[in-house]
Enzyme design. Structure first.
Site, mmCIF file in Angstrom:
data_model
loop_
_atom_site.group_PDB
_atom_site.id
_atom_site.type_symbol
_atom_site.label_atom_id
_atom_site.label_comp_id
_atom_site.label_asym_id
_atom_site.label_seq_id
_atom_site.Cartn_x
_atom_site.Cartn_y
_atom_site.Cartn_z
ATOM 1 C CB CYS A 5 -1.803 6.367 1.507
ATOM 2 S SG CYS A 5 -3.381 5.449 2.287
ATOM 3 C CD GLU B 187 -2.346 1.886 1.469
ATOM 4 O OE1 GLU B 187 -1.670 2.577 0.635
ATOM 5 O OE2 GLU B 187 -3.181 2.389 2.185
HETATM 6 O O1 TXE Z 1 7.912 5.971 4.289
HETATM 7 P P1 TXE Z 1 8.859 4.994 4.146
HETATM 8 P P2 TXE Z 1 8.456 7.669 4.810
HETATM 9 C C1 TXE Z 1 4.617 8.019 1.668
HETATM 10 C C2 TXE Z 1 4.457 9.207 1.433
HETATM 11 C C3 TXE Z 1 5.665 9.861 2.244
HETATM 12 C C4 TXE Z 1 6.862 8.923 1.735
HETATM 13 C C5 TXE Z 1 8.063 9.050 2.815
HETATM 14 O O2 TXE Z 1 4.597 9.887 0.043
HETATM 15 O O3 TXE Z 1 5.962 11.218 1.666
HETATM 16 O O4 TXE Z 1 6.122 7.685 1.580
HETATM 17 O O5 TXE Z 1 7.690 8.495 3.881
HETATM 18 C C6 TXE Z 1 10.414 1.143 6.220
HETATM 19 N N1 TXE Z 1 13.152 -2.244 3.534
HETATM 20 N N2 TXE Z 1 4.070 7.101 2.490
HETATM 21 O O6 TXE Z 1 9.811 7.957 4.756
HETATM 22 O O7 TXE Z 1 10.247 5.267 4.266
HETATM 23 C C7 TXE Z 1 10.315 2.283 7.234
HETATM 24 O O8 TXE Z 1 11.244 2.251 8.032
HETATM 25 C C8 TXE Z 1 12.146 -2.298 4.540
HETATM 26 C C9 TXE Z 1 2.815 6.565 2.156
HETATM 27 O O9 TXE Z 1 8.184 7.707 6.247
HETATM 28 O O10 TXE Z 1 8.428 4.136 3.070
HETATM 29 C C10 TXE Z 1 8.750 2.426 7.714
HETATM 30 O O11 TXE Z 1 8.684 1.455 8.636
HETATM 31 N N3 TXE Z 1 11.643 -1.489 4.914
HETATM 32 C C11 TXE Z 1 2.166 5.760 3.283
HETATM 33 C C12 TXE Z 1 7.902 1.977 6.509
HETATM 34 O O12 TXE Z 1 8.855 1.535 5.465
HETATM 35 C C13 TXE Z 1 11.924 -0.183 4.667
HETATM 36 C C14 TXE Z 1 2.513 5.967 4.481
HETATM 37 C C15 TXE Z 1 7.407 3.357 5.605
HETATM 38 O O13 TXE Z 1 8.553 4.328 5.551
HETATM 39 C C16 TXE Z 1 12.838 0.366 3.683
HETATM 40 C C17 TXE Z 1 3.648 6.477 4.756
HETATM 41 C C18 TXE Z 1 13.489 -0.772 3.272
HETATM 42 N N4 TXE Z 1 14.560 -0.335 2.275
HETATM 43 C C19 TXE Z 1 4.373 7.270 3.823
HETATM 44 N N5 TXE Z 1 12.760 1.689 3.629
HETATM 45 C C20 TXE Z 1 0.716 5.529 2.890
HETATM 46 N N6 TXE Z 1 0.520 4.659 1.758
HETATM 47 O O14 TXE Z 1 -0.086 5.767 3.843
HETATM 48 C C21 TXE Z 1 12.068 2.233 4.584
HETATM 49 N N7 TXE Z 1 11.126 1.092 5.023
#
Ligand code: TXE
Length: 528
Positions: free
Chosen positions: A316, A282
């Site tokens: 999101c 998601e």
């Molecule tokens: O999300 P991250 P961030 C989107 C939204 C936001 C952007 C960045 O556009 O601006 O993402 O937000 C884990 N392997 N959404 O930086 O980094 C991380 O530790 C495994 C949409 O907070 O994607 C966290 O637990 N895990 C959204 C989770 O992924 C990894 C909600 C989300 O973090 C990883 C949040 C890796 N390589 C942000 N890299 C929605 N759909 O609601 C990161 N994580």
């Protein structure tokens, strides 16, 4: 500020949590409601190898409220081993479904009884208004009861099969599954994933966001009190690129369920591809809100305001680009901007606060960059546009509305903050084409009083979720998830539950008492 904290604060990563490579916090944590430090939750975690900690900040005060463990690859390995041990022992996976039902219902009851406490934790670690967190958390027990009920009522199937054959389809849990969750709805999204996985009999290792992990840790502790056996629900905190990566790359993991950014989705899918395991993802979105001219304008304005500014635009499915038919554009824009300007910004714990902070300093910078870019591309600022610290503190950003045209960055890229694009559109066909013009396909909403227009536009919208004359509604039984760069698979519903099961097809020959000898002349050809 200490040198250490300055160095750590210097990080420019968007998801810039501060990790301390020391055994004790840099300074005494502040908030009396929190323990000074939270350990991971898996058997043996207290004596785990982790010597690293992450500071958790209150976005409204910029104070450090506590620290949590940052799990090392060795900790992740131990948590997955604990999950495997529990799964292979059958202590949960092989238990009668009545037992799983009872335990999950008990967990739902325990959550109900601690609701206001959990809402406060959510508010303090995310900066989201307590009003929102009370409303959101009040519904979370439903995810546990819904999936417990599915566990109790889910049945196999007997599809038709040619000949005297009985084909049964039976379902069993996958094994140890990894769940990677974000900070914007820490507990909602974790429970959305944990409930179906546990109901289906899996062991789970959750990696919550490094920015807001406390409520998930507390929930896992509570699950132990509810008699979820040790090792069945494990939580490892840490940075995505380290802890999350180690978890996703563990070859014993049977499935990854992620909510996060699109780039994280690509990294996680690459890890899953190596191990050939399924992914539910998601990811990001740029949800269009289409406002047709036959709608009562004030009704659509109120709906769009809710779509846009709840969670300070950090969901999101935030209604981040509002596409308005030109016949009602001026009236809509005037009212929308007046209402956005009047939203009460302030302390998240004040029940009167309507919009509070974004998650961190990096998010403030990102909002500002989008505003500046939109204005440099010719966008027209209608309200907001700047940070708005309260008493000089906090990651507050003004509710911001900018008129743009469809090709501008603000009309296409996810901000994840309270910066909303208004787009004037000359026709329903142009509205639809604009709505479908980004790489995202998660949510969409449309406002019209015409039943036939609603159905016809809904069918043509590129989105996994469409709301008509409403927004943000969510239910444990209603599949939730997008397509294209917004991800794959579904949370919620039978779809989510079955996504945590594997299907076995067994074919039984109940005819041919003497058996068939394929190699006997002129007889074998009867197979097939
Ligand atoms: O999300 P991250 P961030 C989107 C939204 C936001 C952007 C960045 O556009 O601006 O993402 O937000 C884990 N392997 N959404 O930086 O980094 C991380 O530790 C495994 C949409 O907070 O994607 C966290 O637990 N895990 C959204 C989770 O992924 C990894 C909600 C989300 O973090 C990883 C949040 C890796 N390589 C942000 N890299 C929605 N759909 O609601 C990161 N994580």
């Amino acid at each position: 500020m200490s040198l250490l904290r300055q160095l750590i604060r210097g990080s420019t990563r968007w998801s810039s949590s501060r990790r301390l490579d020391i055994a004790i916090p840099a300074r005494r944590p502040f908030h009396s409601m929190f323990r000074p430090h939270y350990t991971n939750v898996f058997p043996g975690a207290e004596i785990g190898s982790s010597r690293q900690r992450i500071e958790i900040e209150n976005p409204a005060t910029e104070e450090i409220i506590c620290t949590v463990d940052a799990a090392s690859p060795a900790d992740v390995n131990a948590a997955v081993t604990a999950g495997m041990k529990a799964f292979q022992s059958g202590i949960w996976a092989n238990k009668d479904v009545n037992h799983r039902f009872d335990v999950l219902i008990k967990l739902a009851d325990m959550l109900k009884s601690r609701m206001s406490e959990f809402a406060k934790y959510e508010s303090l670690q995310t900066g989201r208004p307590i009003r929102e967190m009370n409303a959101q958390l009040a519904r979370l027990p439903e995810w546990l009861t819904y999936h417990a009920s599915l566990a109790r009522t889910h049945t196999g199937r007997i599809p038709p099969f040619k000949g005297k054959m009985l084909n049964t389809l039976t379902y069993s849990p996958l094994g140890v599954v990894a769940q990677i969750t974000p900070w914007n709805h820490p507990l909602l999204i974790a429970i959305k994933k944990i409930a179906p996985a546990l109901a289906a009999g899996n062991s789970v290792v959750v990696k919550p966001s490094e920015l807001a992990p406390v409520s998930v840790l507390l929930f896992a502790e509570m699950a132990l009190e509810a008699r979820i056996p040790e090792g069945v629900l494990n939580v490892v905190c840490g940075l995505g690129a380290e802890t999350g990566k180690a978890l996703c790359e563990d070859s014993r993991i049977a499935k990854i369920d992620l909510t996060g950014g699109t780039e994280t989705g690509r990294a996680v899918c690459a890890a899953a591809g190596k191990n050939l395991i399924p992914v539910t993802a998601e990811l990001g979105g740029k949800t269009p809100v289409l406002v047709f001219p036959d709608i009562e304008v004030e009704r659509a304005v109120k709906g769009a305001l809710f779509a846009s500014f709840i969670a300070a635009g950090q969901t999101c499915v935030t209604g981040s680009r509002i596409i308005i038919h030109e016949d009602i554009y001026d009236q809509f824009a005037a009212s929308f901007v007046a209402k956005a300007n009047a939203l009460r910004i302030g302390d998240p714990l004040d029940t009167k606060t309507q919009v509070s902070t974004v998650i961190n300093r990096a998010s403030i910078d990102r909002c500002q960059r989008f505003v500046d870019q939109a204005l440099s591309e010719g966008g027209k600022l209608l309200c907001g546009g700047s940070p708005a610290p309260v008493n000089g503190k906090g990651h507050f950003f003004q509710p911001t509305v900018i008129e743009v045209t469809p090709e501008m960055a603000l009309a296409n890229e996810e901000v994840f903050g309270p910066v909303i694009a208004l787009i004037r559109s000359p026709s329903p066909a142009h509205m639809l084409a604009t709505a479908n013009s980004t790489p995202f396909a998660l949510g969409a909403a449309l406002w019209t009083s015409s039943l036939s227009l609603a159905h016809s536009v809904s069918q043509q919208l590129d989105a996994g979720l469409v709301w008509v004359n409403t927004h943000h509604n969510n239910d444990p039984s209603s599949p939730w998830g997008g397509w294209k760069d917004s991800g794959m698979g579904k949370e919620n519903g039978v779809e989510a539950f079955e996504g945590y099961l594997k299907c076995k097809s067994t074919v039984v020959n109940w005819g041919e008492a003497g058996g068939v000898d394929w190699f006997e002349d002129n007889k074998g050809a009867r197979y097939g």
